[in-house]
Design a protein around this motif. Structure first.
Motif, short mmCIF file in Angstrom:
data_model
loop_
_atom_site.label_atom_id
_atom_site.label_comp_id
_atom_site.label_asym_id
_atom_site.label_seq_id
_atom_site.Cartn_x
_atom_site.Cartn_y
_atom_site.Cartn_z
N VAL A 83 0.43 -1.09 0.22
CA VAL A 83 -0.10 0.17 -0.14
C VAL A 83 0.87 1.00 -0.14
CG1 VAL A 83 -1.44 1.44 1.06
CG2 VAL A 83 -2.15 -0.90 0.94
N GLU A 84 2.04 0.70 1.07
CA GLU A 84 2.41 2.09 0.71
C GLU A 84 3.58 2.64 -0.61
OE1 GLU A 84 6.61 4.05 3.13
OE2 GLU A 84 5.50 2.02 4.33
N ARG A 127 -1.86 20.73 -14.30
CA ARG A 127 -0.66 20.12 -13.24
C ARG A 127 -0.65 19.83 -12.01
NH1 ARG A 127 3.17 25.32 -12.64
NH2 ARG A 127 3.59 25.42 -15.09
N ALA A 128 -2.29 19.13 -11.96
CA ALA A 128 -3.31 18.82 -10.81
C ALA A 128 -2.65 17.28 -11.33
CB ALA A 128 -4.14 19.30 -10.46
N GLY A 129 -3.26 16.69 -12.03
CA GLY A 129 -3.54 15.10 -12.71
C GLY A 129 -4.76 14.99 -13.66
N GLN A 158 -10.46 6.41 -5.48
CA GLN A 158 -10.79 7.40 -4.34
C GLN A 158 -10.25 8.22 -3.98
OE1 GLN A 158 -13.04 4.88 -1.92
NE2 GLN A 158 -14.96 5.28 -2.80
N VAL A 159 -8.26 7.52 -3.45
CA VAL A 159 -7.54 7.77 -3.07
C VAL A 159 -6.91 8.90 -4.22
CG1 VAL A 159 -5.12 7.80 -1.86
CG2 VAL A 159 -7.24 6.50 -0.90
N ALA A 160 -6.94 8.11 -5.33
CA ALA A 160 -6.05 9.04 -6.60
C ALA A 160 -7.05 10.82 -6.51
CB ALA A 160 -5.85 8.71 -8.11
N ILE A 210 1.10 6.71 -6.12
CA ILE A 210 -0.67 7.18 -6.61
C ILE A 210 0.11 9.07 -6.46
CG2 ILE A 210 -2.48 7.72 -6.18
CD1 ILE A 210 -2.93 5.11 -5.28
N GLU A 211 0.81 8.86 -5.58
CA GLU A 211 0.83 10.11 -5.85
C GLU A 211 2.52 10.80 -7.15
OE1 GLU A 211 1.28 14.22 -4.49
OE2 GLU A 211 0.88 13.25 -2.91
N GLN A 212 2.60 10.23 -7.41
CA GLN A 212 3.01 10.31 -8.85
C GLN A 212 2.37 10.69 -10.26
OE1 GLN A 212 6.35 7.67 -8.68
NE2 GLN A 212 7.48 7.86 -6.95
N GLY A 213 1.14 10.29 -9.88
CA GLY A 213 0.48 10.57 -10.81
C GLY A 213 0.11 9.18 -11.93
N ALA A 214 0.36 7.91 -11.23
CA ALA A 214 -0.02 6.59 -11.67
C ALA A 214 -1.53 6.31 -12.27
CB ALA A 214 0.72 5.94 -11.07
N LEU A 215 -2.07 7.19 -11.24
CA LEU A 215 -3.94 6.71 -11.93
C LEU A 215 -4.42 8.01 -11.96
CD1 LEU A 215 -5.01 4.82 -8.65
CD2 LEU A 215 -4.12 3.93 -10.97
N ASP A 216 -3.86 9.13 -12.40
CA ASP A 216 -3.91 10.07 -13.25
C ASP A 216 -3.74 9.95 -15.02
OD1 ASP A 216 -3.81 11.92 -11.40
OD2 ASP A 216 -2.00 12.56 -11.65
#
Length: 200
Positions: free
Chosen positions: A95-96, A167-169, A140-142, A102-108
């Motif tokens: 999960v980590e 820029r926010a994805g 949902q997290v993304a 996800i923070e890096q945009g994997a699900l954007d």
């Protein structure tokens, strides 16, 4: 308000969480998020707003979980600025790692299946892990992270709204506006116009 499951991890009981909230203990910042039923707002435990009665409070393990339950972020303590230090950190490396991606945009632009494949697990298993530890799905997290990125850009820059969305994805300004309307009840432009007004 949508229904949601308040956070009730074995290490964290309600009394301990509420006591930490009463004393605004920074050690709990990022571990839990405090939702106030009477206002529909969720906060960081260090928020300087008046402490609500215990019966009006619920605790959640992530911003996404609180938002899924129908709460909107506090504009005073800015939950999107909370440090990332969930109580289970270090015990669930999958999960980590997923959260970092996800923070890096994997699900954007990508899909949960592709994210799970990068992590070496199945998509259903990854979703189960997110439900267990964050009470929210990867998508949902993304979305929560995208909104948080956009809110920081709106608060801290004068970038045009369409560039904020990019820029926010978000795939489009329209999608960002829809997300803000659901969460804050107003469009991104109104958030910028009111940023110098009373924040609560």
């Amino acid at each position: 308000m949508a229904s949601g499951r308040a956070y009730s991890g074995s290490m964290l009981d309600f009394a301990a969480q509420y006591a930490a909230f009463q004393r605004r203990d920074p050690a709990w910042d990022g571990i839990v998020f405090v939702a106030v039923k009477t206002t529909g707002v969720y906060c960081r435990p260090v928020c300087r707003a008046r402490t609500p009665l215990a019966r009006n409070v619920a605790f959640y393990g992530s911003a996404a979980s609180a938002e899924r339950a129908g709460f909107r972020p506090c504009l005073r303590c800015r939950p999107e600025a909370a440090p990332f230090c969930p109580a289970w950190k270090g015990t669930r490396t999958t999960v980590e790692r997923a959260l970092v991606l996800i923070e890096q945009g994997a699900l954007d632009r990508g899909h949960v299946d592709a994210l799970a494949e990068r992590l070496g697990v199945g998509a259903r298993h990854l979703s189960r892990l997110f439900a267990e530890h964050l009470d929210a799905s990867p998508l949902q997290v993304a979305l929560s992270l995208r909104v948080q990125r956009a809110k920081r850009l709106i608060d801290g820059s004068d970038l045009p709204i369409d560039l904020v969305a990019k820029r926010a994805g978000f795939s489009s300004t329209r999608r960002m506006s829809a997300a803000f309307a659901r969460l804050y009840g107003r469009p991104p432009s109104a958030m910028r116009n009111s940023r110098s007004a009373n924040p609560r």
